[in-house]
Design a protein around this motif. Structure first.
Motif, PDB file in Angstrom:
ATOM      1  N   ALA A   1     -80.509  47.951  -1.851  1.00 37.44           N
ATOM      2  CA  ALA A   1     -80.024  49.295  -2.175  1.00 37.44           C
ATOM      3  C   ALA A   1     -81.111  50.355  -2.019  1.00 37.44           C
ATOM      4  CB  ALA A   1     -79.489  49.320  -3.601  1.00 37.44           C
ATOM      5  N   ASP A   2     -82.370  49.927  -1.974  1.00 35.16           N
ATOM      6  CA  ASP A   2     -83.493  50.862  -1.868  1.00 35.16           C
ATOM      7  C   ASP A   2     -84.053  50.950  -0.457  1.00 35.16           C
ATOM      8  OD1 ASP A   2     -83.310  51.323  -4.604  1.00 35.16           O
ATOM      9  OD2 ASP A   2     -84.716  49.708  -5.076  1.00 35.16           O
ATOM     10  N   TRP A   3     -83.332  50.438   0.514  1.00 31.85           N
ATOM     11  CA  TRP A   3     -83.802  50.406   1.896  1.00 31.85           C
ATOM     12  C   TRP A   3     -82.821  51.182   2.751  1.00 31.85           C
ATOM     13  CZ3 TRP A   3     -88.064  47.164   3.212  1.00 31.85           C
ATOM     14  CH2 TRP A   3     -88.380  47.134   4.560  1.00 31.85           C
ATOM     15  N   GLY A   4     -83.327  52.039   3.607  1.00 31.13           N
ATOM     16  CA  GLY A   4     -82.454  52.809   4.492  1.00 31.13           C
ATOM     17  C   GLY A   4     -82.937  52.737   5.924  1.00 31.13           C
ATOM     18  N   VAL A   5     -82.019  52.941   6.830  1.00 33.32           N
ATOM     19  CA  VAL A   5     -82.352  52.988   8.256  1.00 33.32           C
ATOM     20  C   VAL A   5     -81.356  53.920   8.936  1.00 33.32           C
ATOM     21  CG1 VAL A   5     -80.938  50.990   8.893  1.00 33.32           C
ATOM     22  CG2 VAL A   5     -82.931  51.577  10.280  1.00 33.32           C
ATOM     23  N   GLY A   6     -81.833  54.692   9.865  1.00 33.93           N
ATOM     24  CA  GLY A   6     -80.949  55.601  10.579  1.00 33.93           C
ATOM     25  C   GLY A   6     -80.327  56.664   9.688  1.00 33.93           C
ATOM     26  N   GLY A   7     -80.986  56.966   8.578  1.00 32.15           N
ATOM     27  CA  GLY A   7     -80.499  58.018   7.688  1.00 32.15           C
ATOM     28  C   GLY A   7     -79.458  57.571   6.678  1.00 32.15           C
ATOM     29  N   VAL A   8     -79.190  56.272   6.616  1.00 36.39           N
ATOM     30  CA  VAL A   8     -78.186  55.766   5.676  1.00 36.39           C
ATOM     31  C   VAL A   8     -78.705  54.491   5.006  1.00 36.39           C
ATOM     32  CG1 VAL A   8     -76.233  56.740   6.967  1.00 36.39           C
ATOM     33  CG2 VAL A   8     -76.997  54.420   7.466  1.00 36.39           C
ATOM     34  N   PRO A   9     -78.108  54.112   3.859  1.00 34.54           N
ATOM     35  CA  PRO A   9     -78.492  52.832   3.262  1.00 34.54           C
ATOM     36  C   PRO A   9     -78.257  51.696   4.258  1.00 34.54           C
ATOM     37  CG  PRO A   9     -77.171  54.118   1.731  1.00 34.54           C
ATOM     38  CD  PRO A   9     -77.111  54.822   3.056  1.00 34.54           C
ATOM     39  N   VAL A  10     -79.095  50.676   4.194  1.00 31.57           N
ATOM     40  CA  VAL A  10     -79.024  49.592   5.176  1.00 31.57           C
ATOM     41  C   VAL A  10     -77.670  48.886   5.164  1.00 31.57           C
ATOM     42  CG1 VAL A  10     -79.999  47.716   3.778  1.00 31.57           C
ATOM     43  CG2 VAL A  10     -80.372  47.749   6.236  1.00 31.57           C
ATOM     44  N   THR A  11     -77.022  48.794   4.017  1.00 34.17           N
ATOM     45  CA  THR A  11     -75.700  48.161   3.992  1.00 34.17           C
ATOM     46  C   THR A  11     -74.702  48.948   4.838  1.00 34.17           C
ATOM     47  OG1 THR A  11     -75.289  49.266   1.892  1.00 34.17           O
ATOM     48  CG2 THR A  11     -75.976  46.966   1.783  1.00 34.17           C
ATOM     49  N   GLU A  12     -74.769  50.263   4.761  1.00 32.32           N
ATOM     50  CA  GLU A  12     -73.882  51.104   5.572  1.00 32.32           C
ATOM     51  C   GLU A  12     -74.256  50.996   7.052  1.00 32.32           C
ATOM     52  OE1 GLU A  12     -72.798  55.823   6.125  1.00 32.32           O
ATOM     53  OE2 GLU A  12     -73.381  55.119   4.130  1.00 32.32           O
ATOM     54  N   TYR A  13     -75.534  50.993   7.329  1.00 35.73           N
ATOM     55  CA  TYR A  13     -76.006  50.858   8.708  1.00 35.73           C
ATOM     56  C   TYR A  13     -75.489  49.559   9.329  1.00 35.73           C
ATOM     57  CZ  TYR A  13     -79.201  50.348  12.658  1.00 35.73           C
ATOM     58  OH  TYR A  13     -79.723  50.176  13.910  1.00 35.73           O
ATOM     59  N   ARG A  14     -75.616  48.476   8.583  1.00 30.43           N
ATOM     60  CA  ARG A  14     -75.146  47.188   9.082  1.00 30.43           C
ATOM     61  C   ARG A  14     -73.628  47.184   9.287  1.00 30.43           C
ATOM     62  NH1 ARG A  14     -78.589  42.996   5.287  1.00 30.43           N
ATOM     63  NH2 ARG A  14     -80.594  43.291   6.317  1.00 30.43           N
ATOM     64  N   ALA A  15     -72.906  47.805   8.377  1.00 30.75           N
ATOM     65  CA  ALA A  15     -71.445  47.864   8.501  1.00 30.75           C
ATOM     66  C   ALA A  15     -71.066  48.612   9.780  1.00 30.75           C
ATOM     67  CB  ALA A  15     -70.838  48.518   7.274  1.00 30.75           C
ATOM     68  N   ARG A  16     -71.775  49.666  10.090  1.00 33.62           N
ATOM     69  CA  ARG A  16     -71.494  50.442  11.303  1.00 33.62           C
ATOM     70  C   ARG A  16     -71.752  49.627  12.567  1.00 33.62           C
ATOM     71  NH1 ARG A  16     -74.251  56.343  10.075  1.00 33.62           N
ATOM     72  NH2 ARG A  16     -72.933  56.901   8.296  1.00 33.62           N
ATOM     73  N   GLN A  17     -72.692  48.711  12.512  1.00 35.72           N
ATOM     74  CA  GLN A  17     -73.029  47.893  13.680  1.00 35.72           C
ATOM     75  C   GLN A  17     -71.911  46.934  14.044  1.00 35.72           C
ATOM     76  OE1 GLN A  17     -75.951  48.727  15.349  1.00 35.72           O
ATOM     77  NE2 GLN A  17     -75.838  50.266  13.752  1.00 35.72           N
ATOM     78  N   HIS A  18     -71.058  46.603  13.059  1.00 33.55           N
ATOM     79  CA  HIS A  18     -69.961  45.671  13.284  1.00 33.55           C
ATOM     80  C   HIS A  18     -68.660  46.363  13.679  1.00 33.55           C
ATOM     81  CE1 HIS A  18     -72.507  42.490  12.023  1.00 33.55           C
ATOM     82  NE2 HIS A  18     -72.618  42.914  10.791  1.00 33.55           N
ATOM     83  N   ASP A  19     -68.667  47.688  13.662  1.00 31.40           N
ATOM     84  CA  ASP A  19     -67.440  48.440  14.020  1.00 31.40           C
ATOM     85  C   ASP A  19     -67.256  48.506  15.514  1.00 31.40           C
ATOM     86  OD1 ASP A  19     -66.922  48.870  11.362  1.00 31.40           O
ATOM     87  OD2 ASP A  19     -67.820  50.878  11.346  1.00 31.40           O
TER      88      ASP A  19
END
Length: 68
Positions: free
Chosen positions: A50-68
């Motif tokens: 929850a304390d890690w971000g990438v591409g301007g968003v939390p990493v969980t959201e970033y990873r979710a976007r990669q699967h879309d």
């Protein structure tokens, strides 16, 4: 006296993996900079996902976007 700080997300990194990171980071400084391994420090920090971000968003959201 080199100091290397490695940060990883807290996602099940094993003690064996940490030991390998420490050994390899030390080897790099010995090989590239001719540093003494007895005075080379490697610290591994585990960061909550929850304390890690990438591409301007939390990493969980970033990873979710990669699967879309």
């Amino acid at each position: 006296m080199p100091y290397v700080n490695v940060r990883v997300t807290r996602e099940g990194v094993t003690p064996a993996q940490k030991a390998e990171i420490i050994a390899r980071m030390t080897d790099v400084l010995v090989e590239v900079l001719d540093k003494d391994p007895r005075t080379t420090f490697v610290v591994i920090d585990e960061v909550a996902l929850a304390d890690w971000g990438v591409g301007g968003v939390p990493v969980t959201e970033y990873r979710a976007r990669q699967h879309d």
